[in-house]
Design a protein around this motif. Structure first.
Motif, short mmCIF file in Angstrom:
data_model
loop_
_atom_site.label_atom_id
_atom_site.label_comp_id
_atom_site.label_asym_id
_atom_site.label_seq_id
_atom_site.Cartn_x
_atom_site.Cartn_y
_atom_site.Cartn_z
N PHE A 13 0.71 -1.13 -0.20
CA PHE A 13 -0.04 -0.08 0.15
C PHE A 13 0.84 1.18 -0.03
O PHE A 13 0.31 2.27 -0.41
CB PHE A 13 -0.83 -0.07 1.41
CG PHE A 13 -2.11 -1.08 1.19
CD1 PHE A 13 -3.38 -0.53 0.75
CD2 PHE A 13 -1.80 -2.40 1.68
CE1 PHE A 13 -4.50 -1.50 0.65
CE2 PHE A 13 -2.96 -2.94 1.19
CZ PHE A 13 -4.17 -2.90 1.20
N ILE A 14 2.13 1.22 0.18
CA ILE A 14 3.06 2.30 0.48
C ILE A 14 3.76 2.42 -1.00
O ILE A 14 4.37 1.38 -1.58
CB ILE A 14 4.19 2.21 1.63
CG1 ILE A 14 3.18 2.02 2.91
CG2 ILE A 14 4.96 3.28 1.61
CD1 ILE A 14 4.13 1.70 4.01
N GLY A 15 3.93 3.89 -1.41
CA GLY A 15 4.47 4.04 -2.82
C GLY A 15 3.56 4.54 -4.00
O GLY A 15 2.50 4.60 -3.52
N ARG A 16 4.14 4.71 -4.93
CA ARG A 16 3.26 5.50 -5.98
C ARG A 16 2.28 4.55 -6.59
O ARG A 16 2.83 3.47 -7.18
CB ARG A 16 4.09 6.14 -7.09
CG ARG A 16 3.46 6.75 -7.97
CD ARG A 16 4.34 7.31 -9.15
NE ARG A 16 3.58 8.17 -10.31
CZ ARG A 16 3.58 9.67 -10.07
NH1 ARG A 16 4.16 10.19 -9.09
NH2 ARG A 16 2.85 10.22 -10.93
N PRO A 17 1.05 4.68 -6.51
CA PRO A 17 0.07 3.84 -6.93
C PRO A 17 0.12 3.53 -8.53
O PRO A 17 0.44 4.39 -9.44
CB PRO A 17 -1.37 4.34 -6.65
CG PRO A 17 -0.94 5.32 -5.55
CD PRO A 17 0.35 5.82 -5.89
#
Length: 854
Positions: free
Chosen positions: A646-650
């Motif tokens: 869920f962490i980071g650029r989608p």
């Protein structure tokens, strides 16, 4: 004196004498009244016998006879005489006093123009132009009398046969004595005078050309169809002043005007910086006035455009009373300039034979005053060469040049009217095919004057736009000379709509070179907008900063402009910049904390896994199917790891992987706990009589199958969801801020709800079963720990739903990660912490006897 046979004329003359300058229009009514038997202009004058007494209008100087004579009305003096108004005897007329030198120069400009035109073979060939000039002394009734004297061809005597025909307004009969009728008048030194002249002569269609009347009202061709001027309308002057104020950013301005209907004096700017109108911007009296030096320095003015007249300076320098014995005004100027007294010289007989009777006037000039008797005598042959004064200064001719242009405009109109089809013949010899100079009608001349278009001797194009000419002004500055006196300096020009100004050459008030500031409120800087103060002028305002998302990139902006959707205002609200893409990244504080927590969970889970692997043969590990324990640890590790997705650029694949990994990992975890709970219940139930075959349904194979079954249902749900309507990366522009939220948008909320609902269903079922098995007899009843873990799990995810819905942008992602980590840590600690405690710290309790003590 008036004969007894003509009483009407006496009353008219007497009323003309006594009438105040405040009622010129009523005066005209008296003059044309049928009751007095006088018909002026169109029908001529018819009486049995009359004679004219002394006139109050002073004549300038008669030139030689001409074929066409144009008239001039000038204010050569500014102090009218005191008139006896007893109405019991004819009044005695004394001459006016106080010679206007600048006006005298305009008169000579008219004479010079006439002589120049007569020498030019291209203008009025074969026709001699002449002039007749009267001094109205600045009094409105005298202006009227002079105008009708010029237009009517004033006579010294008349009889019953002396009739002035309508068709021959310039001709004279044999019984007339006096000047011929004038087809055109150059005059109107003020707008009021011009209005009087135009209205009085409009019915006769007599053209009036003014050289100084600038009132905008005179541009109305319906009210003043016979009026023309060689000075621009004050409309252009006002626009020029406004352009100067705008150019220097002056908004706090006070007007100083005359208390009358015209009111054109000046505009005053804060700190006594004056913008002078042409009414006084070139006033020599003000420039030489020592009393106003402190406030007059630095005056910026709009002036009548100046020009040079070639040969005019020499013409003025050659003027001498000895050569012009009938020129009384030159005599008056001469005595004042050379501070001497001219010897008594009889007037030129020619000047006595025509025009107005000047007996009283001549006697006045011929008689020396007591003061003149003490002065030395002049010969009249002195020269003006080398004399430096207003009269001889021709560097910047203003009113004089306007007069010069008026004469040329009249000459070109006459030339157009008198032009013959046969160029080889003159108007004199070809009267049958062209107009005659002796048969000029005012209406025809007016039509030709409207069409005048010629090039002046200076090479300028001249034409009338209705009554007006194109705007042309000088911009002047009053500078302080090294000797402390004021001098007039040309700093720019206005030609039509173009303004040419040399800002660097301006000397401002108090000798400063800096443009003075004249504002009520400073201009609002970029990033703010103007907010007018209630009850104050529009130039008084407050500067209000633009709100976030709005900008103003101009000084003095009236409103802020909202940025486009994908843009936001910068720090100073002066420009719109692209909004930064915002998402939960590994580099920000919140991302680092959540990443650390997830990695810690993985490490702890791995450590527990290693401990269980090392002590896999001990009763604590083997109790209740150690295989499920290892599978549960593996699922918990996957739960911690899925939080990192869920962490980071989608991206497209990360959005799909997030929900699938989350849903399957937690279902696997809850399925293991549920199977463990079922096994505990089945083990204790099988100990009862008749229930021995119960455990065969919950052997290791069935346990593994149950976990796979429960998990496969979630896999199917996720597969259908991600196939039909998967989450996709989306820019959330709805939130107004400097950042655009990049998030995984749920294309189908139903799919996410089903995934989350299935996890909740399994968790509630597991909680129920664990709650039922919590009091089973055993020293180490794992159902109690499963109950606590499920309580924490359910509490976390129940709180997750409202928190997730209400959180904006990346914070909703953080809430979901927090719920994953909290529930995962809850399961890890509640189930495996007690076992690790016994394995590592209480090994004596890690025996089968201790576990089965009860």
């Amino acid at each position: 004196m008036l004969s007894a046979s003509s009483p009407p004329m006496s009353w008219v003359s007497l009323l003309l004498t006594a009438w105040s300058s405040r009622a010129p229009s009523l005066l005209l009514v008296v003059m044309v009244s049928r009751d007095v038997g006088l018909r002026v202009g169109l029908e001529g004058v018819q009486t049995s016998m009359c004679s004219r007494w002394g006139s109050r209008v002073e004549e300038f100087n008669q030139g030689q006879d001409g074929d066409v004579v144009i008239g001039g009305l000038f204010n050569l003096h500014y102090q009218p005489p005191v008139i006896d108004q007893e109405f019991i005897k004819p009044p005695l007329y004394n001459p006016c006093t106080g010679l206007e030198v600048e006006t005298l120069k305009s008169v000579y400009a008219m004479e010079f123009a006439v002589e120049e035109i007569n020498r030019n073979p291209l203008i009025l060939p074969g026709v001699k132009l002449n002039y007749r000039i009267l001094d109205s002394c600045g009094r409105h009734p005298w202006v009227l009398h002079g105008a009708f004297s010029l237009v009517g061809g004033e006579m010294e005597s008349c009889d019953s046969t002396a009739i002035l025909p309508q068709s021959n307004v310039s001709g004279t009969s044999s019984s007339m004595k006096g000047g011929p009728s004038i087809p055109l008048i150059i005059g109107g030194a003020s707008s009021t005078t011009a209005i009087i002249l135009s209205r009085s002569l409009a019915s006769l269609s007599v053209p009036v050309i003014s050289y100084l009347a600038s009132c905008p009202c005179l541009s109305d061709r319906h009210r003043f169809p016979n009026f023309f001027r060689t000075i621009p309308s004050d409309v252009y002057q006002a626009k020029t002043m406004a352009r100067l104020a705008i150019l220097f950013n002056w908004t706090w301005i006070g007007a100083v005007i005359a208390n009358n209907d015209y009111g054109r004096l000046a505009i005053q700017v804060t700190d006594r910086q004056f913008i002078a109108s042409e009414a006084w911007s070139t006033s020599s009296d003000l420039l030489q006035n020592v009393a106003i030096l402190n406030v007059a320095s630095g005056v910026l003015g709009v002036a009548i455009r100046s020009a040079r007249i070639p040969g005019f300076k020499s013409f003025l320098q050659e003027l001498k009373p000895s050569n012009r014995p009938g020129d009384l005004h030159l005599r008056e100027f001469w005595e004042k300039e050379f501070e001497c007294s001219l010897s008594t010289t009889p007037l030129n007989p020619q000047s006595m034979s025509d025009g107005l009777t000047t007996n009283n006037l001549t006697a006045s000039h011929a008689t020396k005053s007591p003061l003149s008797a003490t002065l030395s005598l002049c010969t009249g042959r002195e020269t003006l060469e080398g004399v430096q004064n207003i009269f001889t200064d021709t560097a910047h001719l203003r009113a004089e040049y306007n007069t010069y242009l008026a004469v040329y405009a009249a000459a070109h109109a006459l030339h157009s009217l008198l032009s013959c089809p046969d160029k080889e013949s003159s108007p004199r010899d070809n009267s049958s095919t062209c107009s005659s100079p002796y048969n000029i009608t005012h209406k025809e001349l007016l039509e030709h004057l409207n069409k005048v278009n010629f090039t002046t001797p200076n090479g300028e194009e001249f034409f009338f736009q209705g009554a007006d000419i194109p705007a042309a002004y000088d911009l002047v500055n009053w500078k302080t000379s090294p000797d402390g006196s004021l001098k007039l300096v040309l700093i720019g020009r206005v030609d039509g709509l173009e303004l040419h100004l040399n800002k660097t050459s301006i000397q401002w008030t108090k000798g400063s070179s800096q443009v003075p500031i004249s504002v009520c409120s400073e201009s609002c800087p970029p990033g703010t907008r103007r907010a007018n103060r209630k009850g104050e002028p529009v130039c008084c305002f407050d500067c209000i900063p633009c709100t976030d998302g709005e900008v103003s990139n101009e000084t003095g902006s009236h409103q802020c402009r909202r940025c486009p959707v994908e843009f936001w205002s910068n720090t100073g609200n002066t420009a719109c910049i692209p909004r930064k893409v915002d998402f939960l990244s590994f580099n920000e504080t919140m991302g680092i904390i959540l990443t650390t927590a997830a990695v810690s969970g993985v490490v702890v889970t791995t450590a527990v896994f290693v401990i269980f692997l090392c002590y896999h043969n001990t009763p604590v590990v083997r109790a209740n199917n150690s295989e499920l324990s290892f599978l549960l640890l593996l699922s918990l590790k996957l739960c911690f790891l899925c939080a990192l997705v869920f962490i980071g650029r989608p991206s497209v694949w990360s959005c799909r992987l997030q929900q699938a990994a989350f849903g399957i990992s937690f279902v696997l975890c809850v399925s293991c706990l549920q199977v463990k709970t079922i096994v505990v219940l089945a083990a204790f139930r099988s100990a009862r009589p008749g229930a021995g075959s119960l455990m065969k349904w919950f052997g290791p194979g069935q346990q593994r199958g149950s976990v796979c079954f429960f998990t496969s249902i979630q896999v199917i749900i996720c597969t259908i969801w991600l196939s039909l309507s998967p989450p996709i990366p989306h820019r959330d522009l709805g939130f107004q801020g400097s950042k655009v939220n990049l998030e995984c948008a749920m294309s189908s909320v139903v799919g996410f709800a089903v995934v989350l609902g299935y996890i909740g269903f399994l968790a509630c079922l597991c909680l129920l079963l664990a709650f039922l098995a919590r009091k089973l007899p055993d020293n180490f009843n794992e159902a109690k720990f499963i109950t606590f873990s499920m309580l924490i799990f359910c509490a976390v995810w129940v709180a997750f739903v409202p928190a997730y819905i209400s959180s904006p942008g990346k914070y909703s992602v953080a809430v979901e990660i927090f719920a994953i980590l909290a529930s995962s840590f809850g399961l890890l600690l509640c189930i495996f912490a007690p076992k690790c405690f016994i394995i590592l710290l209480r090994p004596e309790r890690n025996t089968k006897k201790q576990l089965m003590g009860r």
